[in-house]
Design a protein around this motif. Structure first.
Motif, PDB file in Angstrom:
ATOM      1  N   VAL A  60       0.905  -1.510   0.004  1.00  0.00           N
ATOM      2  CA  VAL A  60       0.196  -0.138   0.182  1.00  0.00           C
ATOM      3  C   VAL A  60       0.904   1.348  -0.185  1.00  0.00           C
ATOM      4  CG1 VAL A  60      -1.842   0.913   0.478  1.00  0.00           C
ATOM      5  CG2 VAL A  60      -2.108  -1.322   1.227  1.00  0.00           C
ATOM      6  N   THR A  61       1.330   1.546  -1.316  1.00  0.00           N
ATOM      7  CA  THR A  61       2.596   2.471  -1.094  1.00  0.00           C
ATOM      8  C   THR A  61       2.096   4.151  -2.687  1.00  0.00           C
ATOM      9  OG1 THR A  61       4.601   3.506  -1.813  1.00  0.00           O
ATOM     10  CG2 THR A  61       3.811   1.824  -1.833  1.00  0.00           C
ATOM     11  N   MET A  62       2.485   4.369  -2.734  1.00  0.00           N
ATOM     12  CA  MET A  62       1.948   5.637  -3.808  1.00  0.00           C
ATOM     13  C   MET A  62       3.132   5.721  -4.719  1.00  0.00           C
ATOM     14  SD  MET A  62      -1.082   7.364  -3.245  1.00  0.00           S
ATOM     15  CE  MET A  62      -0.872   8.422  -5.098  1.00  0.00           C
ATOM     16  N   ASP A  63       4.202   4.891  -4.495  1.00  0.00           N
ATOM     17  CA  ASP A  63       5.896   4.257  -5.386  1.00  0.00           C
ATOM     18  C   ASP A  63       5.836   2.742  -4.957  1.00  0.00           C
ATOM     19  OD1 ASP A  63       7.823   4.755  -6.652  1.00  0.00           O
ATOM     20  OD2 ASP A  63       9.310   5.520  -4.760  1.00  0.00           O
ATOM     21  N   PRO A  64       4.763   2.521  -5.794  1.00  0.00           N
ATOM     22  CA  PRO A  64       4.696   1.049  -6.025  1.00  0.00           C
ATOM     23  C   PRO A  64       6.323   0.338  -7.012  1.00  0.00           C
ATOM     24  CG  PRO A  64       3.739   1.614  -7.663  1.00  0.00           C
ATOM     25  CD  PRO A  64       3.557   2.844  -6.795  1.00  0.00           C
ATOM     26  N   SER A  65       6.811  -1.036  -6.677  1.00  0.00           N
ATOM     27  CA  SER A  65       8.035  -1.661  -7.149  1.00  0.00           C
ATOM     28  C   SER A  65       7.440  -3.142  -7.453  1.00  0.00           C
ATOM     29  CB  SER A  65       8.888  -0.996  -6.294  1.00  0.00           C
ATOM     30  OG  SER A  65       8.927  -1.782  -5.426  1.00  0.00           O
ATOM     31  N   LEU A  66       7.747  -3.463  -8.246  1.00  0.00           N
ATOM     32  CA  LEU A  66       7.541  -4.858  -8.794  1.00  0.00           C
ATOM     33  C   LEU A  66       8.511  -5.658  -7.810  1.00  0.00           C
ATOM     34  CD1 LEU A  66       6.813  -6.889 -11.073  1.00  0.00           C
ATOM     35  CD2 LEU A  66       8.352  -7.145 -12.159  1.00  0.00           C
ATOM     36  N   LEU A  67       9.679  -5.671  -7.513  1.00  0.00           N
ATOM     37  CA  LEU A  67      10.414  -6.437  -6.691  1.00  0.00           C
ATOM     38  C   LEU A  67      10.483  -5.702  -4.326  1.00  0.00           C
ATOM     39  CD1 LEU A  67      14.091  -7.468  -8.914  1.00  0.00           C
ATOM     40  CD2 LEU A  67      11.493  -8.801  -8.522  1.00  0.00           C
ATOM     41  N   PRO A  68      10.467  -6.897  -3.844  1.00  0.00           N
ATOM     42  CA  PRO A  68      10.263  -6.221  -2.857  1.00  0.00           C
ATOM     43  C   PRO A  68      11.238  -5.288  -2.743  1.00  0.00           C
ATOM     44  CG  PRO A  68      10.557  -8.559  -3.371  1.00  0.00           C
ATOM     45  CD  PRO A  68      10.207  -7.724  -4.617  1.00  0.00           C
ATOM     46  N   LYS A  69      11.613  -4.172  -1.984  1.00  0.00           N
ATOM     47  CA  LYS A  69      12.921  -3.754  -0.894  1.00  0.00           C
ATOM     48  C   LYS A  69      13.629  -4.682   0.111  1.00  0.00           C
ATOM     49  CE  LYS A  69      11.654   0.834  -3.385  1.00  0.00           C
ATOM     50  NZ  LYS A  69      11.245   2.349  -3.486  1.00  0.00           N
ATOM     51  N   ASN A  70      13.031  -4.397   0.799  1.00  0.00           N
ATOM     52  CA  ASN A  70      12.966  -5.157   2.400  1.00  0.00           C
ATOM     53  C   ASN A  70      12.401  -7.048   1.665  1.00  0.00           C
ATOM     54  OD1 ASN A  70      14.624  -2.759   2.748  1.00  0.00           O
ATOM     55  ND2 ASN A  70      12.795  -2.160   3.091  1.00  0.00           N
ATOM     56  N   PRO A  71      12.868  -8.282   1.785  1.00  0.00           N
ATOM     57  CA  PRO A  71      11.721  -9.292   1.646  1.00  0.00           C
ATOM     58  C   PRO A  71      11.739 -10.136   3.256  1.00  0.00           C
ATOM     59  CG  PRO A  71      14.105  -9.546   0.110  1.00  0.00           C
ATOM     60  CD  PRO A  71      13.696  -7.873   1.013  1.00  0.00           C
ATOM     61  N   THR A  72      10.416 -10.316   3.222  1.00  0.00           N
ATOM     62  CA  THR A  72      10.552 -10.486   4.802  1.00  0.00           C
ATOM     63  C   THR A  72       9.492 -12.327   3.630  1.00  0.00           C
ATOM     64  OG1 THR A  72       9.068  -9.800   6.702  1.00  0.00           O
ATOM     65  CG2 THR A  72       8.526  -9.372   4.943  1.00  0.00           C
ATOM     66  N   LEU A  73       9.877 -13.027   5.517  1.00  0.00           N
ATOM     67  CA  LEU A  73       8.559 -14.232   5.076  1.00  0.00           C
ATOM     68  C   LEU A  73       7.158 -13.596   6.465  1.00  0.00           C
ATOM     69  CD1 LEU A  73      12.034 -16.909   4.892  1.00  0.00           C
ATOM     70  CD2 LEU A  73      10.083 -16.392   3.749  1.00  0.00           C
ATOM     71  N   GLU A  74       7.715 -12.435   6.876  1.00  0.00           N
ATOM     72  CA  GLU A  74       6.545 -12.207   7.675  1.00  0.00           C
ATOM     73  C   GLU A  74       5.446 -12.954   8.023  1.00  0.00           C
ATOM     74  OE1 GLU A  74       6.886  -8.592   9.596  1.00  0.00           O
ATOM     75  OE2 GLU A  74       8.581  -9.161  10.487  1.00  0.00           O
ATOM     76  N   ASN A  75       5.003 -12.329   6.429  1.00  0.00           N
ATOM     77  CA  ASN A  75       3.532 -12.786   5.963  1.00  0.00           C
ATOM     78  C   ASN A  75       2.852 -14.563   6.360  1.00  0.00           C
ATOM     79  OD1 ASN A  75       2.659 -10.049   5.142  1.00  0.00           O
ATOM     80  ND2 ASN A  75       3.935 -10.177   3.401  1.00  0.00           N
ATOM     81  N   TYR A  76       4.203 -15.039   5.535  1.00  0.00           N
ATOM     82  CA  TYR A  76       3.873 -16.360   5.850  1.00  0.00           C
ATOM     83  C   TYR A  76       3.791 -17.222   7.169  1.00  0.00           C
ATOM     84  CZ  TYR A  76       5.535 -16.874   0.780  1.00  0.00           C
ATOM     85  OH  TYR A  76       4.620 -16.491  -0.672  1.00  0.00           O
ATOM     86  N   GLY A  77       4.794 -16.163   7.510  1.00  0.00           N
ATOM     87  CA  GLY A  77       4.068 -16.921   9.699  1.00  0.00           C
ATOM     88  C   GLY A  77       2.945 -16.433   9.967  1.00  0.00           C
ATOM     89  N   ALA A  78       2.414 -15.389   9.750  1.00  0.00           N
ATOM     90  CA  ALA A  78       1.427 -14.717   9.755  1.00  0.00           C
ATOM     91  C   ALA A  78       0.088 -15.562   9.400  1.00  0.00           C
ATOM     92  CB  ALA A  78       1.576 -12.959   9.711  1.00  0.00           C
ATOM     93  N   VAL A  79       0.470 -15.839   8.289  1.00  0.00           N
ATOM     94  CA  VAL A  79      -0.283 -17.615   8.021  1.00  0.00           C
ATOM     95  C   VAL A  79      -0.524 -17.724   9.201  1.00  0.00           C
ATOM     96  CG1 VAL A  79      -1.456 -19.171   6.088  1.00  0.00           C
ATOM     97  CG2 VAL A  79      -0.687 -17.009   5.564  1.00  0.00           C
ATOM     98  N   ALA A  80       0.851 -19.128   9.313  1.00  0.00           N
ATOM     99  CA  ALA A  80       1.163 -20.087  10.650  1.00  0.00           C
ATOM    100  C   ALA A  80       0.046 -20.060  11.763  1.00  0.00           C
ATOM    101  CB  ALA A  80       2.366 -20.806  10.232  1.00  0.00           C
ATOM    102  N   ASP A  81       0.269 -18.217  11.816  1.00  0.00           N
ATOM    103  CA  ASP A  81      -0.324 -18.538  13.742  1.00  0.00           C
ATOM    104  C   ASP A  81      -1.682 -18.191  13.234  1.00  0.00           C
ATOM    105  OD1 ASP A  81       2.205 -17.699  14.403  1.00  0.00           O
ATOM    106  OD2 ASP A  81       2.478 -15.527  14.206  1.00  0.00           O
ATOM    107  N   ARG A  82      -2.739 -17.476  12.261  1.00  0.00           N
ATOM    108  CA  ARG A  82      -3.897 -17.707  12.090  1.00  0.00           C
ATOM    109  C   ARG A  82      -4.916 -18.576  12.002  1.00  0.00           C
ATOM    110  NH1 ARG A  82      -1.041 -12.559  11.016  1.00  0.00           N
ATOM    111  NH2 ARG A  82      -1.956 -10.423  12.336  1.00  0.00           N
ATOM    112  N   VAL A  83      -3.971 -19.173  11.150  1.00  0.00           N
ATOM    113  CA  VAL A  83      -4.776 -20.693  10.704  1.00  0.00           C
ATOM    114  C   VAL A  83      -3.543 -22.116  11.227  1.00  0.00           C
ATOM    115  CG1 VAL A  83      -5.492 -21.873   8.389  1.00  0.00           C
ATOM    116  CG2 VAL A  83      -5.976 -19.658   8.879  1.00  0.00           C
ATOM    117  N   PRO A  84      -4.508 -23.091  11.434  1.00  0.00           N
ATOM    118  CA  PRO A  84      -4.010 -24.271  11.997  1.00  0.00           C
ATOM    119  C   PRO A  84      -3.405 -25.255  10.250  1.00  0.00           C
ATOM    120  CG  PRO A  84      -6.140 -24.454  11.663  1.00  0.00           C
ATOM    121  CD  PRO A  84      -5.819 -23.282  12.351  1.00  0.00           C
ATOM    122  N   LEU A  85      -1.980 -23.548  10.134  1.00  0.00           N
ATOM    123  CA  LEU A  85      -1.796 -23.985   8.927  1.00  0.00           C
ATOM    124  C   LEU A  85      -1.480 -26.096   8.635  1.00  0.00           C
ATOM    125  CD1 LEU A  85      -1.141 -23.187   5.547  1.00  0.00           C
ATOM    126  CD2 LEU A  85       1.136 -22.376   6.332  1.00  0.00           C
ATOM    127  N   ALA A  86      -0.329 -27.086   9.019  1.00  0.00           N
ATOM    128  CA  ALA A  86       0.295 -27.499   8.762  1.00  0.00           C
ATOM    129  C   ALA A  86      -1.211 -28.821   9.084  1.00  0.00           C
ATOM    130  CB  ALA A  86       0.732 -28.025   9.997  1.00  0.00           C
TER     131      ALA A  86
END
Length: 292
Positions: A60-86
């Motif tokens: 959510v930015t006014m200056d979008p870019s195709l590649l992530p400037k600061n790649p993170t795995l936090e989104n995948y961790g959040a999925v595992a925290d909020r849903v019984p993923l395994a």
């Protein structure tokens, strides 16, 4: 022939290939539609994968870019925290591969019976299979729900698998393939004393591997992506399949800042299907053209 046609016919092959008319027709009849189709299909998938590694400040930015400037795995961790993923992932694997294995087995044996065994009214049976192809699965959802609930299958994995074990598409595809096999091949096997079971698994199945692989791929993709029936028949979060669990994630994440988490959940759903497709893709063209 006109003078212009004679001149075109007299040109060397390389000169005709590099002619303006040939280049323009090749571009607009081949490459341009192919590139447009690739962009329409691939760009959303590419954006989904890339966004799953982005923090929300880069989505959510006014200056979008195709590649992530600061790649993170936090989104995948959040999925595992909020849903019984395994758990939901394991449920999807069990439902998909057990259901697909039974469906493919039933499609093979049913198609063999319709082609090589003198089953009474087999043409009427095949007509019924064709009619089943035209009936939307939603039409049978209420009867299936009442039947599965009556026998104790509600909120169970086998309750998800049982109603869809018959596959009209797979039976139709394999029947058309089996009908193209040489009759002499089956007659020679019969003269050698081979019964139906041996003829099926030692002759018919080995020469029909591309078609069987194509049917298996279509069934696996449908089973993995099946959403409505598991949503109806399952109540407990620990019995949900992955698409239903992703919908639960969407219900939890209602803020704008959850876009990265939703993208990560979508990647988790799609990635296994892409792996299966990559493993079976060399059979697809041959499977779809056999028995055409």
């Amino acid at each position: 022939m006109t003078a212009n046609a004679l001149n075109v016919a007299e040109r060397p092959a390389w000169r005709q290939a590099l002619s303006r008319e040939n280049i323009v027709s090749t571009l607009f009849a081949g490459y341009v539609p192919m590139i447009l189709a690739l962009l329409v299909v691939a760009l959303p998938l590419l954006w989904m994968v890339v966004a799953s590694f982005k923090p929300i400040s880069e989505i959510v930015t006014m200056d979008p870019s195709l590649l992530p400037k600061n790649p993170t795995l936090e989104n995948y961790g959040a999925v595992a925290d909020r849903v019984p993923l395994a758990r939901v992932f394991l449920n999807s694997v069990v439902v998909t591969f057990i259901g697909a294995a039974i469906k493919v087995f039933l499609a093979i044996t049913t198609a063999y019976a319709l082609v090589f065994i003198e089953v009474p009214f087999r043409n009427a049976i095949f007509l019924g299979i064709l009619v089943a192809l035209m009936v939307p699965p939603e039409a049978a959802m209420l009867p299936n729900f009442l039947s599965i609930s009556a026998i104790g299958g509600r909120d169970t994995l086998w309750g998800i698998i049982l109603p869809g074990l018959g596959t009209a598409f797979g039976t139709f595809m394999l029947r058309q393939q089996f009908k193209t096999l040489p009759a002499e091949l089956m007659e020679a096997a019969e003269l050698d004393g081979a019964g139906h079971w041996r003829r099926l698994w030692q002759i018919v199945v080995p020469v029909s591997v591309p078609t069987i692989a194509t049917v298996a791929l279509v069934i696996i993709v449908n089973e993995w992506n099946n959403f409505l029936w598991p949503l109806v028949i399952i109540d407990s979060p620990d019995k949900m399949t992955l698409p239903v669990g992703l919908n639960l994630l969407r219900s939890i994440e209602t803020q704008t800042g959850s876009y990265g988490v939703l993208m990560a959940g979508a990647v988790i759903v799609i990635a296994p299907v892409l792996i299966v497709f990559a493993a079976l893709q060399r059979y697809i063209v041959a499977g779809l053209t056999q028995g055409a």
